[in-house]
Enzyme design. Structure first.
Site, mmCIF file in Angstrom:
data_model
loop_
_atom_site.group_PDB
_atom_site.id
_atom_site.type_symbol
_atom_site.label_atom_id
_atom_site.label_comp_id
_atom_site.label_asym_id
_atom_site.label_seq_id
_atom_site.Cartn_x
_atom_site.Cartn_y
_atom_site.Cartn_z
ATOM 1 N N ASP A 1 41.566 25.967 3.310
ATOM 2 C CA ASP A 1 40.283 25.350 2.969
ATOM 3 C C ASP A 1 39.129 26.060 3.676
ATOM 4 O OD1 ASP A 1 41.509 23.299 1.422
ATOM 5 O OD2 ASP A 1 41.933 22.146 3.221
ATOM 6 N N ASP B 1 44.304 30.282 7.110
ATOM 7 C CA ASP B 1 43.957 28.910 6.771
ATOM 8 C C ASP B 1 43.595 28.927 5.285
ATOM 9 O OD1 ASP B 1 43.037 26.183 7.030
ATOM 10 O OD2 ASP B 1 40.995 26.977 7.087
HETATM 11 C C1 BG6 Z 1 42.035 20.842 6.292
HETATM 12 C C2 BG6 Z 1 40.577 20.625 6.003
HETATM 13 O O1 BG6 Z 1 42.441 22.074 5.791
HETATM 14 O O2 BG6 Z 1 42.838 19.816 5.703
HETATM 15 C C3 BG6 Z 1 40.158 19.219 6.415
HETATM 16 O O3 BG6 Z 1 39.814 21.581 6.709
HETATM 17 C C4 BG6 Z 1 41.079 18.195 5.757
HETATM 18 O O4 BG6 Z 1 38.833 19.015 6.015
HETATM 19 C C5 BG6 Z 1 42.520 18.504 6.147
HETATM 20 O O5 BG6 Z 1 40.743 16.877 6.200
HETATM 21 C C6 BG6 Z 1 43.536 17.525 5.568
HETATM 22 O O6 BG6 Z 1 43.566 17.635 4.180
HETATM 23 P P1 BG6 Z 1 44.317 16.633 3.224
HETATM 24 O O7 BG6 Z 1 44.282 17.322 1.894
HETATM 25 O O8 BG6 Z 1 45.730 16.481 3.745
HETATM 26 O O9 BG6 Z 1 43.585 15.339 3.265
HETATM 27 MG MG MG Z 2 39.521 25.575 6.920
#
Ligand code: BG6
Ligand code: MG
Length: 213
Positions: free
Chosen positions: A12, A10
């Site tokens: 984030d 993963d």
């Molecule tokens: C995930 C995060 O990786 O991505 C979430 O953990 C986030 O918090 C999700 O909402 C979607 O991200 P994005 O950048 O498409 O809004």
């Molecule tokens: Mg994550």
């Protein structure tokens, strides 16, 4: 050296602390709608895609929203998030992240990235680590977000590795659930009290030891 053939990370909260930027952007958005938002609530949003996260936040609101209003709110949050990540660089890599990626590479395993973030390619580029991955799932091609296993299964398929031969690495409850329902070994990054479904939990990638799993 390892019983696995691929490691699927993963992004984030595992490789970089964008989880904090998502938190800040969602908090501002939630409070603009009169919805209380704190770290405990944010834990439920980790790994959840953008519209899914918004739905969870607005469930605490006293009013209802049209689909157009929801899209506008999601765009507002995303623009704020993009401002927050605009100045990211390799200094924003979490401790141990590059070392873990390089250890997996040295061990001869395939490396995938399974993030539901539509900003993942931008973040990888800013961190300067795009070329460390054999395959990065494009979140725009995923129909069902975590905890559905789709994104991890897609990564395994594209890497040419059976799910049972994959190690998934996640900081989110929903992400660990996705890895487990994909039939993979789950390495949690965080706290064992939170990531109860993970096979092993470590505090950060600084403790990553491929030979131990
Ligand atoms: C995930 C995060 O990786 O991505 C979430 O953990 C986030 O918090 C999700 O909402 C979607 O991200 P994005 O950048 O498409 O809004
Ligand atoms: Mg994550």
């Amino acid at each position: 050296m390892s019983r696995f053939k691929a490691v699927i990370f993963d992004l984030d909260g595992v490789i970089t602390d964008t989880a904090h930027y998502h938190y800040l952007a969602w908090k501002q958005l939630a409070e603009s709608q009169g919805v209380h938002f704190d770290h405990a609530f944010n834990e439920n949003l980790k790994g959840i895609d953008r519209m899914g996260s918004l739905d969870l936040i607005l469930a605490s609101s006293s009013r209802t929203y049209t689909p157009e209003e929801k899209l506008a709110l999601a765009d507002t949050k995303n623009l704020h998030y993009q401002e927050l990540i605009a100045t990211m660089s390799s200094k924003d890599l979490l401790p141990g992240a590059v070392e873990a990626l390089d250890a997996v590479r040295r061990a001869g395993l395939r490396i995938g990235l399974a993030s539901v973030s539509k900003n993942a390619f931008t973040v990888l580029g800013r961190l300067g680590i795009t070329d460390k991955f054999d395959y990065v799932v494009d979140a725009a091609t995923i129909a069902r977000g975590k905890p559905d296993p789709e994104i991890f299964l897609k990564a395994a398929r594209e890497l040419g590795v059976a799910p049972a031969d994959c190690l998934g690495v996640e900081d989110a409850v929903a992400g660990v659930a996705a890895i487990k329902s994909a039939g993979m070994f789950a390495l949690g990054i965080g706290h064992p009290f939170v990531l109860t479904e993970a096979d092993v939990v470590i505090t950060s990638l600084k403790e990553f030891n491929l030979a131990a799993y």
